[in-house]
Scaffold this motif. Structure first.
Motif, PDB file in Angstrom:
ATOM      1  N   ASP A 169       0.355   6.345  -6.935  1.00 46.76           N
ATOM      2  CA  ASP A 169      -0.526   5.520  -7.779  1.00 46.76           C
ATOM      3  C   ASP A 169      -1.184   6.358  -8.866  1.00 46.76           C
ATOM      4  O   ASP A 169      -1.275   5.936 -10.030  1.00 46.76           O
ATOM      5  CB  ASP A 169      -1.590   4.844  -6.918  1.00 46.76           C
ATOM      6  N   GLU A 170      -1.659   7.539  -8.484  1.00 43.94           N
ATOM      7  CA  GLU A 170      -2.344   8.412  -9.439  1.00 43.94           C
ATOM      8  C   GLU A 170      -1.419   8.850 -10.571  1.00 43.94           C
ATOM      9  O   GLU A 170      -1.824   8.924 -11.733  1.00 43.94           O
ATOM     10  CB  GLU A 170      -2.905   9.651  -8.721  1.00 43.94           C
ATOM     11  N   LEU A 171      -0.171   9.123 -10.226  1.00 44.34           N
ATOM     12  CA  LEU A 171       0.796   9.574 -11.225  1.00 44.34           C
ATOM     13  C   LEU A 171       1.461   8.418 -11.975  1.00 44.34           C
ATOM     14  O   LEU A 171       2.148   8.623 -12.967  1.00 44.34           O
ATOM     15  CB  LEU A 171       1.889  10.436 -10.565  1.00 44.34           C
ATOM     16  N   LYS A 215       1.930   8.517   4.815  1.00 48.56           N
ATOM     17  CA  LYS A 215       2.290   7.416   3.916  1.00 48.56           C
ATOM     18  C   LYS A 215       1.152   7.113   2.949  1.00 48.56           C
ATOM     19  O   LYS A 215       1.369   6.928   1.745  1.00 48.56           O
ATOM     20  CB  LYS A 215       2.657   6.163   4.715  1.00 48.56           C
ATOM     21  N   ARG A 216      -0.091   7.069   3.490  1.00 43.86           N
ATOM     22  CA  ARG A 216      -1.244   6.767   2.637  1.00 43.86           C
ATOM     23  C   ARG A 216      -1.423   7.855   1.574  1.00 43.86           C
ATOM     24  O   ARG A 216      -1.691   7.562   0.408  1.00 43.86           O
ATOM     25  CB  ARG A 216      -2.510   6.630   3.486  1.00 43.86           C
ATOM     26  N   LYS A 217      -1.274   9.122   1.982  1.00 42.56           N
ATOM     27  CA  LYS A 217      -1.448  10.242   1.060  1.00 42.56           C
ATOM     28  C   LYS A 217      -0.403  10.196  -0.053  1.00 42.56           C
ATOM     29  O   LYS A 217      -0.732  10.337  -1.247  1.00 42.56           O
ATOM     30  CB  LYS A 217      -1.338  11.565   1.820  1.00 42.56           C
ATOM     31  N   VAL A 218       0.853   9.983   0.308  1.00 44.65           N
ATOM     32  CA  VAL A 218       1.925   9.949  -0.693  1.00 44.65           C
ATOM     33  C   VAL A 218       1.765   8.750  -1.621  1.00 44.65           C
ATOM     34  O   VAL A 218       1.946   8.866  -2.848  1.00 44.65           O
ATOM     35  CB  VAL A 218       3.306   9.943   0.000  1.00 44.65           C
ATOM     36  N   ASN A 227      10.860   4.106   1.498  1.00 45.55           N
ATOM     37  CA  ASN A 227      11.613   3.184   2.345  1.00 45.55           C
ATOM     38  C   ASN A 227      10.843   2.744   3.585  1.00 45.55           C
ATOM     39  O   ASN A 227      11.404   2.048   4.443  1.00 45.55           O
ATOM     40  CB  ASN A 227      12.936   3.828   2.771  1.00 45.55           C
ATOM     41  N   ASN A 228       9.557   3.164   3.662  1.00 42.57           N
ATOM     42  CA  ASN A 228       8.697   2.795   4.789  1.00 42.57           C
ATOM     43  C   ASN A 228       9.327   3.176   6.123  1.00 42.57           C
ATOM     44  O   ASN A 228       9.332   2.405   7.082  1.00 42.57           O
ATOM     45  CB  ASN A 228       8.390   1.293   4.752  1.00 42.57           C
ATOM     46  N   LYS A 253       2.835  17.310  -5.856  1.00 44.05           N
ATOM     47  CA  LYS A 253       1.389  17.055  -5.847  1.00 44.05           C
ATOM     48  C   LYS A 253       0.898  16.694  -4.459  1.00 44.05           C
ATOM     49  O   LYS A 253      -0.228  17.046  -4.067  1.00 44.05           O
ATOM     50  CB  LYS A 253       1.043  15.950  -6.848  1.00 44.05           C
ATOM     51  N   ALA A 254       1.757  15.982  -3.680  1.00 43.62           N
ATOM     52  CA  ALA A 254       1.341  15.565  -2.334  1.00 43.62           C
ATOM     53  C   ALA A 254       1.517  16.686  -1.315  1.00 43.62           C
ATOM     54  O   ALA A 254       1.016  16.589  -0.182  1.00 43.62           O
ATOM     55  CB  ALA A 254       2.133  14.333  -1.911  1.00 43.62           C
TER      56      ALA A 254
END
Length: 339
Positions: free
Chosen positions: A42-44, A34-37, A24-25, A11-12
């Motif tokens: 969160d959405e899933l 990072k924000r997109k993933v 793992n940041n 999805k990302a």
């Protein structure tokens, strides 16, 4: 159907390895990615499990604290373990480490928990809060070469183990010496465990004190089974004991209650001394005379020694650290010399 890393990656619009690095940041991933993933996660409703979170990481940044089998009310209610966990947690924070606790009602389940924590990379090493003759976990940790420290004295393989402990034999001797100094000559040793190393050490110390004072030795009075309790009156009458050395504070409170039910007053008829100097010493009257084992030092030093192994600061094949103790006099020991 559970959401997987592949679902998030699809999805990302990124690779699964990228999702793992975001979990793992990892610094190689941009903040935008990072924000997109994370938004897709969160959405899933995706929550990374520990195995995924630690995938590709060399460390879990966590310490596993192993409690003994919590198979009795005394074990469940013993404040020693809670105080130890809190001390380890406080010291671990200084190293930016978190703490995970392994507990169970029997050794088989406890070993399975430890094995799972290790396999899933939930922790980097372990602190064992006990030393038990039947413990399979030390063997497992040594065989797998997993870093660990032990609070207590090991039964075997001292040359392979880093451990921190009180001098429990000295504790047993000094507790008994205190009763002897107060004029007691017929002293019993009371316990609810006969397979932990601290029992052997404290009982040896008790025997040593009596032998050195040329006073009579008595077999240990064990209350490992409920059917042992009714025999206590008979033991007191046969031995004519005037004082008791009890394995720890929580069990000492139970023994005092039992003695009072049998018509013995503490300390008038029966003096009592125990170990740990826990909260139970001042919960009921008479306040309990006890030896403070410095739980804070036991926990913090055990953590420091584990961290030294994890960071290769000090590579000990074995190391023993002895924590000092202090006798706290209160109200449960009668001075027979002035009676």
């Amino acid at each position: 159907m559970s959401i997987t890393v592949k679902d998030v990656a699809k999805k990302a619009g990124v690779a699964t390895s990228t999702v793992s690095r975001v979990i793992n940041n990892h610094p190689s991933i941009s903040e935008e990615t990072k924000r997109k993933v994370r938004k897709v996660m969160d959405e899933l409703g995706y929550t990374p499990n520990l195995a995924a979170r630690n995938l590709g990481k060399k460390t879990a940044s966590a310490i596993g604290v192993v409690l003994p089998p919590l198979n009795t009310k005394e074990r469940l209610g013993n404040p020693f373990y809670l105080e130890t966990i809190e001390t380890i947690n406080e010291e671990a924070r200084k190293f930016n480490m978190s703490v995970a606790v392994a507990s169970a009602r029997d050794f088989d389940t406890l070993l399975a928990n430890v094995e799972q924590m290790h396999r899933q990379k939930q922790v980097d090493g372990f602190i064992l809060t006990y030393s038990d003759k039947y413990d399979p976990i030390i063997t497992y940790l040594i065989e797998k070469k997993i870093p660990f420290t032990l609070i207590g004295q090991p039964y075997t393989q001292e040359e392979s183990i880093v451990y921190v402990d009180n001098d429990n034999q000295l504790l047993g001797k000094q507790a008994t010496d205190h009763l002897i100094d107060k004029g007691h000559q017929r002293i019993l040793f009371i316990t609810n465990t006969t397979h932990e190393n601290l029992y052997f050490e404290r009982y040896f110390g008790y025997q040593k004190a009596l032998m050195m004072a040329n006073l009579p030795l008595f077999p240990v009075v064990s209350f490992e089974e409920t059917q042992d309790y009714p025999e206590f009156l008979e033991v007191l009458q046969e031995t004519k004991a005037t004082a008791l050395v009890v394995i720890d504070d929580l069990f000492a409170v139970r023994i005092i209650q039992l003695a009072q039910l049998l018509g013995y007053k503490v300390p008038d008829d029966l003096s009592v001394i125990s170990f740990n100097n826990s909260i139970f010493t001042t919960l009921t009257h008479p306040y309990l005379t006890s030896i403070d084992i410095d739980v804070a030092s036991l926990g913090s030093i055990a953590t420091q020694q584990l961290m030294a192994q994890l960071t290769n600061q000090e590579m000990h094949s074995s190391l023993r650290v002895v924590v000092p103790h202090e006798l706290i006099q209160r109200e449960t020991v009668l001075n027979k010399k002035f009676k």
